[in-house]
Design a protein around this motif. Structure first.
Motif, PDB file in Angstrom:
ATOM      1  N   ILE A 172       0.817  -1.213   0.000  1.00 46.65           N
ATOM      2  CA  ILE A 172       0.000   0.000   0.000  1.00 46.65           C
ATOM      3  C   ILE A 172       0.853   1.268   0.000  1.00 46.65           C
ATOM      4  O   ILE A 172       0.495   2.273  -0.613  1.00 46.65           O
ATOM      5  CB  ILE A 172      -0.973  -0.041   1.201  1.00 46.65           C
ATOM      6  N   TYR A 173       2.014   1.238   0.668  1.00 44.60           N
ATOM      7  CA  TYR A 173       2.913   2.391   0.656  1.00 44.60           C
ATOM      8  C   TYR A 173       3.640   2.500  -0.682  1.00 44.60           C
ATOM      9  O   TYR A 173       3.806   3.597  -1.230  1.00 44.60           O
ATOM     10  CB  TYR A 173       3.935   2.294   1.793  1.00 44.60           C
ATOM     11  N   VAL A 188      -3.818  10.380  -3.351  1.00 43.98           N
ATOM     12  CA  VAL A 188      -3.864   8.949  -3.673  1.00 43.98           C
ATOM     13  C   VAL A 188      -4.651   8.183  -2.615  1.00 43.98           C
ATOM     14  O   VAL A 188      -4.383   8.306  -1.417  1.00 43.98           O
ATOM     15  CB  VAL A 188      -2.446   8.341  -3.772  1.00 43.98           C
ATOM     16  N   VAL A 189      -5.613   7.393  -3.068  1.00 40.01           N
ATOM     17  CA  VAL A 189      -6.256   6.368  -2.244  1.00 40.01           C
ATOM     18  C   VAL A 189      -5.861   5.030  -2.842  1.00 40.01           C
ATOM     19  O   VAL A 189      -6.058   4.801  -4.040  1.00 40.01           O
ATOM     20  CB  VAL A 189      -7.787   6.521  -2.243  1.00 40.01           C
ATOM     21  N   SER A 190      -5.283   4.143  -2.024  1.00 38.49           N
ATOM     22  CA  SER A 190      -4.784   2.880  -2.564  1.00 38.49           C
ATOM     23  C   SER A 190      -5.110   1.730  -1.626  1.00 38.49           C
ATOM     24  O   SER A 190      -5.435   1.935  -0.452  1.00 38.49           O
ATOM     25  CB  SER A 190      -3.266   2.957  -2.785  1.00 38.49           C
ATOM     26  N   ILE A 191      -5.009   0.519  -2.156  1.00 39.28           N
ATOM     27  CA  ILE A 191      -5.219  -0.683  -1.348  1.00 39.28           C
ATOM     28  C   ILE A 191      -3.979  -1.563  -1.418  1.00 39.28           C
ATOM     29  O   ILE A 191      -3.133  -1.419  -2.301  1.00 39.28           O
ATOM     30  CB  ILE A 191      -6.460  -1.484  -1.795  1.00 39.28           C
ATOM     31  N   GLY A 192      -3.882  -2.491  -0.464  1.00 40.06           N
ATOM     32  CA  GLY A 192      -2.800  -3.458  -0.435  1.00 40.06           C
ATOM     33  C   GLY A 192      -3.309  -4.847  -0.765  1.00 40.06           C
ATOM     34  O   GLY A 192      -4.421  -5.027  -1.279  1.00 40.06           O
ATOM     35  N   LYS A 193      -2.503  -5.841  -0.417  1.00 37.67           N
ATOM     36  CA  LYS A 193      -2.861  -7.217  -0.752  1.00 37.67           C
ATOM     37  C   LYS A 193      -4.120  -7.667  -0.022  1.00 37.67           C
ATOM     38  O   LYS A 193      -4.889  -8.486  -0.529  1.00 37.67           O
ATOM     39  CB  LYS A 193      -1.699  -8.154  -0.421  1.00 37.67           C
ATOM     40  N   GLY A 194      -4.353  -7.118   1.179  1.00 38.96           N
ATOM     41  CA  GLY A 194      -5.571  -7.475   1.907  1.00 38.96           C
ATOM     42  C   GLY A 194      -6.821  -7.114   1.135  1.00 38.96           C
ATOM     43  O   GLY A 194      -7.795  -7.868   1.101  1.00 38.96           O
ATOM     44  N   GLY A 195      -6.819  -5.934   0.501  1.00 38.58           N
ATOM     45  CA  GLY A 195      -7.945  -5.547  -0.330  1.00 38.58           C
ATOM     46  C   GLY A 195      -8.048  -6.404  -1.571  1.00 38.58           C
ATOM     47  O   GLY A 195      -9.145  -6.797  -1.989  1.00 38.58           O
ATOM     48  N   LEU A 203      -8.674  -2.074   4.505  1.00 34.63           N
ATOM     49  CA  LEU A 203      -8.887  -0.632   4.448  1.00 34.63           C
ATOM     50  C   LEU A 203      -8.224  -0.047   3.203  1.00 34.63           C
ATOM     51  O   LEU A 203      -7.477  -0.720   2.496  1.00 34.63           O
ATOM     52  CB  LEU A 203      -8.345   0.029   5.715  1.00 34.63           C
ATOM     53  N   ALA A 204      -8.509   1.209   2.946  1.00 34.31           N
ATOM     54  CA  ALA A 204      -7.858   1.950   1.866  1.00 34.31           C
ATOM     55  C   ALA A 204      -7.051   3.078   2.493  1.00 34.31           C
ATOM     56  O   ALA A 204      -7.551   3.795   3.364  1.00 34.31           O
ATOM     57  CB  ALA A 204      -8.889   2.503   0.891  1.00 34.31           C
ATOM     58  N   LEU A 205      -5.815   3.217   2.071  1.00 34.36           N
ATOM     59  CA  LEU A 205      -4.931   4.257   2.597  1.00 34.36           C
ATOM     60  C   LEU A 205      -5.171   5.559   1.844  1.00 34.36           C
ATOM     61  O   LEU A 205      -5.294   5.564   0.620  1.00 34.36           O
ATOM     62  CB  LEU A 205      -3.474   3.829   2.442  1.00 34.36           C
ATOM     63  N   VAL A 206      -5.214   6.664   2.582  1.00 26.54           N
ATOM     64  CA  VAL A 206      -5.433   7.982   1.988  1.00 26.54           C
ATOM     65  C   VAL A 206      -4.193   8.840   2.239  1.00 26.54           C
ATOM     66  O   VAL A 206      -3.908   9.201   3.388  1.00 26.54           O
ATOM     67  CB  VAL A 206      -6.677   8.668   2.586  1.00 26.54           C
ATOM     68  N   ASP A 207      -3.438   9.126   1.180  1.00 25.75           N
ATOM     69  CA  ASP A 207      -2.296  10.045   1.275  1.00 25.75           C
ATOM     70  C   ASP A 207      -1.334   9.685   2.409  1.00 25.75           C
ATOM     71  O   ASP A 207      -0.875  10.560   3.145  1.00 25.75           O
ATOM     72  CB  ASP A 207      -2.789  11.484   1.479  1.00 25.75           C
ATOM     73  N   SER A 209      -1.392   9.139   5.332  1.00 25.39           N
ATOM     74  CA  SER A 209      -1.641   9.468   6.730  1.00 25.39           C
ATOM     75  C   SER A 209      -3.000   9.040   7.251  1.00 25.39           C
ATOM     76  O   SER A 209      -3.188   8.912   8.458  1.00 25.39           O
ATOM     77  CB  SER A 209      -1.487  10.980   6.942  1.00 25.39           C
ATOM     78  N   GLY A 210      -3.965   8.845   6.394  1.00 29.03           N
ATOM     79  CA  GLY A 210      -5.302   8.476   6.842  1.00 29.03           C
ATOM     80  C   GLY A 210      -5.729   7.157   6.229  1.00 29.03           C
ATOM     81  O   GLY A 210      -5.058   6.607   5.354  1.00 29.03           O
ATOM     82  N   HIS A 211      -6.844   6.647   6.700  1.00 31.32           N
ATOM     83  CA  HIS A 211      -7.342   5.419   6.084  1.00 31.32           C
ATOM     84  C   HIS A 211      -8.857   5.368   6.133  1.00 31.32           C
ATOM     85  O   HIS A 211      -9.491   5.889   7.050  1.00 31.32           O
ATOM     86  CB  HIS A 211      -6.752   4.175   6.755  1.00 31.32           C
ATOM     87  N   LEU A 212      -9.414   4.762   5.100  1.00 35.72           N
ATOM     88  CA  LEU A 212     -10.842   4.479   5.034  1.00 35.72           C
ATOM     89  C   LEU A 212     -11.014   3.031   5.464  1.00 35.72           C
ATOM     90  O   LEU A 212     -10.757   2.102   4.722  1.00 35.72           O
ATOM     91  CB  LEU A 212     -11.357   4.707   3.610  1.00 35.72           C
ATOM     92  N   GLY A 213     -11.387   2.837   6.674  1.00 38.83           N
ATOM     93  CA  GLY A 213     -11.508   1.513   7.265  1.00 38.83           C
ATOM     94  C   GLY A 213     -12.218   1.697   8.581  1.00 38.83           C
ATOM     95  O   GLY A 213     -12.567   2.805   8.931  1.00 38.83           O
ATOM     96  N   LYS A 214     -12.529   0.680   9.310  1.00 37.11           N
ATOM     97  CA  LYS A 214     -12.023  -0.662   9.207  1.00 37.11           C
ATOM     98  C   LYS A 214     -13.078  -1.659   8.749  1.00 37.11           C
ATOM     99  O   LYS A 214     -13.010  -2.836   9.066  1.00 37.11           O
ATOM    100  CB  LYS A 214     -11.482  -1.077  10.561  1.00 37.11           C
ATOM    101  N   PHE A 215     -14.027  -1.154   7.994  1.00 36.58           N
ATOM    102  CA  PHE A 215     -15.179  -1.968   7.633  1.00 36.58           C
ATOM    103  C   PHE A 215     -15.185  -2.385   6.167  1.00 36.58           C
ATOM    104  O   PHE A 215     -16.234  -2.639   5.595  1.00 36.58           O
ATOM    105  CB  PHE A 215     -16.468  -1.236   8.000  1.00 36.58           C
ATOM    106  N   GLY A 216     -13.994  -2.431   5.537  1.00 41.30           N
ATOM    107  CA  GLY A 216     -13.895  -3.117   4.262  1.00 41.30           C
ATOM    108  C   GLY A 216     -13.919  -2.278   3.007  1.00 41.30           C
ATOM    109  O   GLY A 216     -14.138  -2.823   1.921  1.00 41.30           O
ATOM    110  N   ILE A 217     -13.652  -0.963   3.106  1.00 46.61           N
ATOM    111  CA  ILE A 217     -13.585  -0.152   1.888  1.00 46.61           C
ATOM    112  C   ILE A 217     -12.522  -0.715   0.938  1.00 46.61           C
ATOM    113  O   ILE A 217     -12.715  -0.789  -0.275  1.00 46.61           O
ATOM    114  CB  ILE A 217     -13.272   1.323   2.222  1.00 46.61           C
ATOM    115  N   GLY A 218     -11.386  -1.135   1.503  1.00 46.46           N
ATOM    116  CA  GLY A 218     -10.326  -1.712   0.676  1.00 46.46           C
ATOM    117  C   GLY A 218     -10.765  -2.979  -0.021  1.00 46.46           C
ATOM    118  O   GLY A 218     -10.391  -3.232  -1.175  1.00 46.46           O
ATOM    119  N   ALA A 219     -11.562  -3.798   0.659  1.00 48.08           N
ATOM    120  CA  ALA A 219     -12.050  -5.039   0.050  1.00 48.08           C
ATOM    121  C   ALA A 219     -13.039  -4.742  -1.075  1.00 48.08           C
ATOM    122  O   ALA A 219     -13.053  -5.432  -2.102  1.00 48.08           O
ATOM    123  CB  ALA A 219     -12.698  -5.921   1.113  1.00 48.08           C
ATOM    124  N   VAL A 220     -13.881  -3.725  -0.899  1.00 51.31           N
ATOM    125  CA  VAL A 220     -14.816  -3.353  -1.965  1.00 51.31           C
ATOM    126  C   VAL A 220     -14.042  -2.864  -3.190  1.00 51.31           C
ATOM    127  O   VAL A 220     -14.366  -3.222  -4.329  1.00 51.31           O
ATOM    128  CB  VAL A 220     -15.816  -2.290  -1.467  1.00 51.31           C
TER     129      VAL A 220
END
Length: 657
Positions: A172-173, A188-195, A203-207, A209-220
């Motif tokens: 994700i980094y 940048v909003v990005s996902i890693g292997k978990g997504g 989750l999805a990483l935002v720039d 420093s932040g993240h859209l999680g922990k309820f599966g945004i990265g998986a979607v």
């Protein structure tokens, strides 16, 4: 294909529709992307959306109501992912960088596999402002790409680009770095292997420093073969009254600059408040003083990398980083979150070495999965089956990697609490050393070690089992009633509402937490609509509240609004959010986690669920009465369903036709 006709039809149905609309504070457009057909469309932002739902969180929910088919599988191409910003995002106001992501969560929220609608909130350094500067307030994504892609948004140039060299290869980094190296100003909003592997709490990483999680945004995102979203814009953001807005911003910055704790906060972020917050997140496997000595603020000062990261224009810079200076993991660096997280997970998993907690954090961060949920699941599994899964770092790392790749027991763990419950043949809500379970997700705060304050109460009542940014000075312990009243006096409450909140309640304490929580949620919604940071609310009773937000909103947009009206819109939006979840089958009364009703035994004594001022232990009967008060304050029935009269009053009844 995403048709624009429903929005245009609704827009024309309002008497104040007009062909040419000047937007201040808003970019004025919605971007629609269908990954299946690769069709891209834009639509004007309807004016009645602005008046009725403000922006960000509110308009996201209104769009989701319009476009999302009920009972859609979270991993179906038809599940919509909507990212939105508010009218203050990208302006000079400190910390106004929030991004809201709305989708149907893949979390298995009940044994019967119900799912809730998620409104995930993240601060952004560039993503939100750049989405607006490109000309879009909201991004609506549907469909599924045939192969991995990323979405690149730069002003009028919208591209769906191949991401096969990123998918499965870059964490994700590294993915974020890939785009930042090409344009240092991009968001940048990005996902890693978990997504990518559809771990349900990815989750999805935002720039960074932040993240859209922990309820599966990265998986979607992963289910759509969407590796990243990149934004960059050059169009700027206009405000209606620049001189007034600049003065309001300068006045606010001056207030914050004179806050005594600012320097410490800029140095250590949330961890600077350890003496206040530490006892509230203590999980009890070692004495509190021992924990503080081993994993307290002094430890993290020696495990910082360079400097904290800040959201857009923020004066606080509370996003901390991590560095392991020596030992077998020497040189490991990680970002995201604050130092309480590894301190708590170390306590939970009996890791006395901070480097071990950082290493586990980094594994989760790079894969884009929730560290807190992983820590909770590993705690339950290893305490239940210690003869198979040992409680040490090698075991935790092995299990985490199995989760990320969905191998062996990791495939079950990747599906969350109820999947593991079936495997263990145990009820997760009886795991008394857990932090509490709500709608299939572990609570990030345990009300037995904190108190059942207004923020913690919202874990029961929020359709998304998280406080979602419901924060003010009531999240600090043992404030006087007068201080709480001073804070609430700026919320736009009527005298009757104020009186109902601060009437002593025999089944709670010096105020009524159920009624209090309702209005706290409404204020949370407004912050999430406008894009403002709620951390500033901790610095005093007259810092950032409905009165100041109403002034800022009026100066930015040119739309004059009273604090009470602003909060009433928050009420409308929260009720719409409730209707969205009712449409998904959530029709029963809210419940408290059984864990919170079970005393937590610690080396420092037994921890009980208590009222805010820690005067009264609370029983299940007390909670039921407080829920009745909450529903009454909201205008809902005893099952938490909005009454017809409430919907009529809020102007939502027509949505049900």
């Amino acid at each position: 294909m995403l048709a624009l006709f429903p929005i245009l039809r609704l827009w024309r149905s309002r008497i104040y529709w007009r062909v040419y609309l000047s937007y201040f504070g808003y970019a004025g457009r919605i971007l629609f992307v269908d990954l299946s057909t690769q069709q891209i469309r834009t639509a004007p932002l309807p004016e009645f959306f602005i008046h009725d739902f403000l922006g960000g969180y509110g308009i996201n929910n209104r769009l989701f109501w319009e476009y999302q088919p009920p009972n859609t599988d979270p991993f179906s191409p038809q599940n919509h992912l909507i990212l939105g910003t508010g009218p203050l995002v990208g302006t000079l106001f400190p910390g106004a960088g929030k991004v809201i992501a709305t989708t149907k969560s893949p979390i298995l929220a009940t044994p019967a596999k119900l799912h809730f609608i998620d409104n995930s909130v993240a601060g952004s350094r560039r993503f939100g402002p750049m989405l607006k500067q490109a000309g879009y307030d909201h991004l609506v994504i549907t469909g599924k790409a045939e192969s991995p892609v990323y979405l690149h948004i730069q002003d009028e140039e919208i591209q769906i680009c191949p991401a096969k060299d990123l998918w499965g290869d870059k964490d994700i980094y590294e993915t974020t770095d890939y785009f930042i190296q090409r344009n240092p100003l991009a968001g940048v909003v990005s996902i890693g292997k978990g997504g990518e592997k559809l771990v349900r709490y990815a989750l999805a990483l935002v720039d960074y420093s932040g993240h859209l999680g922990k309820f599966g945004i990265g998986a979607v995102m992963g289910s759509k073969n969407l590796k990243a979203i990149v934004t960059y814009g050059t169009q700027g953001i206009s405000v209606a009254d620049p001189s007034r807005y600049l003065k309001l911003t300068r006045d606010f910055r001056e207030i914050i600059a004179n806050v005594p704790m600012l320097k410490n906060f800029q140095d250590m972020g949330i961890t600077s408040g350890w003496d206040l917050q530490g006892p509230l997140v203590y999980e009890g496997s070692m004495p509190y003083r021992t924990w503080k000595k081993k994993l307290g603020p002094k430890t993290w000062k020696t495990h910082k990398f360079q400097h904290n990261l800040a959201c857009n224009g923020c004066m606080l810079a509370c996003r901390t980083d991590y560095y392991i200076p020596e030992g077998r993991f020497k040189g490991v660096t990680s970002f995201t979150g604050h130092h309480f997280l590894p301190a708590r997970i170390a306590l939970r998993l009996d890791l006395e070495d901070p480097a071990s907690a950082i290493k586990l954090l980094d594994e989760c961060n790079r894969a884009g999965i929730c560290y807190f949920t992983v820590g909770g699941l590993l705690n339950w599994l290893t305490r239940t089956l210690p003869e198979i899964y040992s409680r040490d770092l090698p075991s935790y790392l092995s299990l985490t990697r199995q989760i990320i790749s969905r191998d062996g027991i990791g495939d079950t763990l990747a599906d969350g609490w109820y999947a593991l419950s079936e495997k263990l043949e145990l009820a997760p809500d009886e795991f008394s050393v857990g932090t509490g379970l709500f709608k299939g997700a572990d609570s990030i705060q345990d009300a037995r070690t904190t108190t059942l304050d207004p923020q913690r109460f919202t874990y029961l009542t929020n359709p998304r089992p998280h406080h979602g940014g419901t924060q003010s000075i009531y999240t600090l312990p043992k404030m006087t009633v007068k201080a709480l009243q001073d804070d609430a006096s700026h919320w736009g409450l009527s005298s009757e509402e104020f009186s109902r909140i601060f009437t002593p309640t025999p089944y709670y304490g010096q105020f009524n937490v159920g009624r209090y929580a309702k209005h706290a949620e409404d204020c949370m919604v407004v912050h999430n609509c406008l894009g403002t940071c709620i951390v500033y609310t901790l610095f005093g009773t007259n810092i950032i509240h409905m009165e100041r937000l109403a002034e800022l909103y009026s100066a930015a947009t040119g739309i004059s609004i009273a604090p009470a009206t602003l909060k009433r819109i928050g009420d409308r939006i929260f009720t719409l959010y409730k209707l969205l979840n009712k449409r998904e089958g959530w029709n029963s009364r809210d419940r408290i986690s059984r864990i919170w009703l079970t005393p937590r035994e610690t080396p420092d004594g037994s921890k009980l669920l208590m009222d805010y001022h820690q005067e009264h232990p609370l029983t299940e009967h007390d909670i039921e009465q407080l829920l009745d008060d909450y529903y009454n304050e909201r205008g809902y029935d005893r099952n938490g369903i909005p009454l017809k009269s409430k919907l009529q009053d809020l102007g939502l009844l027509d949505l049900l036709k």
